[in-house]
Design an enzyme around this catalytic site. Structure first.
Site, short mmCIF file in Angstrom:
data_model
loop_
_atom_site.label_atom_id
_atom_site.label_comp_id
_atom_site.label_asym_id
_atom_site.label_seq_id
_atom_site.Cartn_x
_atom_site.Cartn_y
_atom_site.Cartn_z
N LYS A 272 0.85 -1.20 0.00
CA LYS A 272 0.00 0.00 0.00
C LYS A 272 0.88 1.25 0.00
O LYS A 272 2.09 1.16 0.25
CB LYS A 272 -0.92 -0.02 1.21
CG LYS A 272 -0.19 0.03 2.56
CD LYS A 272 -1.16 -0.20 3.72
CE LYS A 272 -0.43 -0.22 5.04
NZ LYS A 272 -1.34 -0.61 6.15
N TYR B 297 17.72 29.31 10.06
CA TYR B 297 16.54 30.07 10.46
C TYR B 297 16.31 29.98 11.97
O TYR B 297 16.46 28.91 12.57
CB TYR B 297 15.29 29.50 9.78
CG TYR B 297 15.19 29.83 8.31
CD1 TYR B 297 15.18 31.15 7.87
CD2 TYR B 297 15.08 28.81 7.36
CE1 TYR B 297 15.06 31.44 6.52
CE2 TYR B 297 14.96 29.10 6.02
CZ TYR B 297 14.95 30.42 5.60
OH TYR B 297 14.84 30.70 4.27
C1 PLP Z 1 -0.67 -1.77 6.73
C2 PLP Z 1 -1.31 -3.02 7.14
C3 PLP Z 1 -0.52 -4.14 7.44
C4 PLP Z 1 0.98 -4.11 7.45
O1 PLP Z 1 1.42 -3.52 8.64
P1 PLP Z 1 2.97 -3.39 8.97
O2 PLP Z 1 3.01 -2.84 10.34
O3 PLP Z 1 3.52 -2.41 7.98
O4 PLP Z 1 3.55 -4.72 8.82
C5 PLP Z 1 -1.18 -5.32 7.75
N1 PLP Z 1 -2.52 -5.39 7.78
C6 PLP Z 1 -3.30 -4.32 7.52
C7 PLP Z 1 -4.77 -4.46 7.60
C8 PLP Z 1 -2.73 -3.11 7.21
O5 PLP Z 1 -3.51 -2.05 6.95
#
Ligand code: PLP
Length: 374
Positions: A35, A263
């Site tokens: 994702k 800054y």
């Molecule tokens: C993002 C996600 C994962 C993966 O999580 P990580 O902590 O990156 O391993 C697994 N299951 C769901 C439903 C997620 O949204």
């Protein structure tokens, strides 16, 4: 020459980290979570390295289509399920598995099934239980009814029981962080048939032997960040950095005691110092809130950033690095060209965030390169 900032994606490290997930959960199907454009790495850039995954998991159909366009014929899971009823057509066309987490999604499936009664379309559905995180899913009291209803819909070929952990990276109220949800999950599905999908990276690494998860969903660990930093580092888990944000020193200033840098004059020297200016700022994705003292590698040697991060530049301490010159390599996180590692987790800690956010946040003006072999 163009501005010297680059994000290097290390293909070997991606496949190596996938093998770590596999070894931690033998006999399980390992889904690579891609994702957010593969946690900022780019789906197209990680695809080759993840060829041996048992499936991919992501959020939207556009990303799923990119995987199909690359030639992936295996499983793809939509982690948040459908946002609209008409996405079922695309799920059917692209053969996508998806989460079902609310009643509307069941209605859509039911209607689709009736419309396409003659078609032998079939879906592998992941029924999501809200076992305590209180984000997505059916509450335990409603879960079994949802399961029974889904199992009467003719286009539903299989139902996997799914839940997601809130605290797999640590303890919760003095207990292991997964216990409260595992108890709810197991008692709710007792007696129902179907495979299970529960583990994220933290659960894969910390509870590998205790959890019964046929499909594990490994995300952050594949990208060389420790899900439970600082309790464990990537070295502790045997993971390798997969993204290196590299730039160069573009200017050097010699300053006297009492002089300030940048800054807001946020850093004031106590003694004469040599300061390096790096072509990297918050418009590249390096967080503005990063504190003085956060580590950085210059010519593969560890030093620290000083003063406020600006849009296009940040400053580093070169006082003890006399050989550093304009054009010297700077590693903001990842690994240097000499192979010295600066875990993204250490840098994220310097701005109160996590490796996920830094890697997802590299901006469009940064050029990416894939490094095939190390
Ligand atoms: C993002 C996600 C994962 C993966 O999580 P990580 O902590 O990156 O391993 C697994 N299951 C769901 C439903 C997620 O949204």
């Amino acid at each position: 020459m163009s501005r010297p900032i680059t994000a290097i994606i290390h293909s070997n490290a991606l496949s190596y980290n996938l093998s770590v997930a596999r070894q931690a959960t033998p006999d399980r199907e390992v889904f690579a979570v891609v994702k957010a454009n593969a946690y900022g790495h780019g789906i197209e850039r990680v695809f080759e390295a993840f060829q041996s995954a048992d499936g991919f998991a992501l959020l939207d159909i556009a990303e799923a289509r990119r995987l199909r366009d690359l030639g992936w014929t295996g499983k793809i899971l939509l982690l948040e399920g459908l946002f609209q009823a008409d996405e079922l057509e695309a799920c059917s066309e692209l053969q996508l598995d998806f989460t079902v987490h609310n009643d509307a999604q069941i209605e859509w499936l039911d209607a689709f099934s009736q419309r396409n009664a003659s078609m032998s379309s079939s879906f592998h559905v992941f029924l999501k239980m809200n076992s305590g995180m209180n984000r997505l899913g059916f509450r335990p009291e409603a879960y079994r009814a949802a399961w029974h209803r889904l199992s009467t819909i003719s286009c539903v070929e299989s139902i996997t029981h799914m839940t997601h952990f809130s605290d797999a990276d640590g303890e919760r109220l003095g207990e292991s962080g997964v216990d409260y949800q595992v108890k709810t999950f197991e008692s709710t599905i007792a007696g129902l048939t179907g495979t299970r999908s529960i583990s994220n990276s933290a659960a894969i690494l910390r509870y590998q032997t205790q959890l019964n998860s046929d499909y594990v969903r490994s995300g952050i660990m594949l990208y060389g960040s420790s899900p439970d930093y600082p309790a464990h580092t990537i070295q502790d888990w045997g993971l390798q950095p997969t993204m290196s944000l590299r730039s160069e020193i573009i200017a050097i200033q010699q300053i006297e005691a009492e002089q300030s840098v940048g800054y807001g004059s946020r850093f004031v020297a106590q003694h004469p110092m040599r300061i390096g200016v790096v072509a990297c700022g918050y418009a590249d994705g390096y967080q503005r809130t990063t504190q003085t003292g956060t580590p950085v590698l210059v010519d593969s040697q560890k030093t620290q950033i000083l003063g406020r991060v600006s849009m296009d530049m940040l400053t580093v301490d070169l006082t003890h690095l006399p050989d550093v010159h304009i054009g010297s390599e700077v590693v903001l996180w990842g690994q240097s060209s000499q192979g010295v590692v600066l875990p993204v987790d250490e840098v994220a800690a310097g701005s109160g965030t996590v490796g996920y956010e830094l890697m997802c946040g590299v901006t469009a003006r940064v050029a990416f390169q894939i490094e095939q072999s190390t």
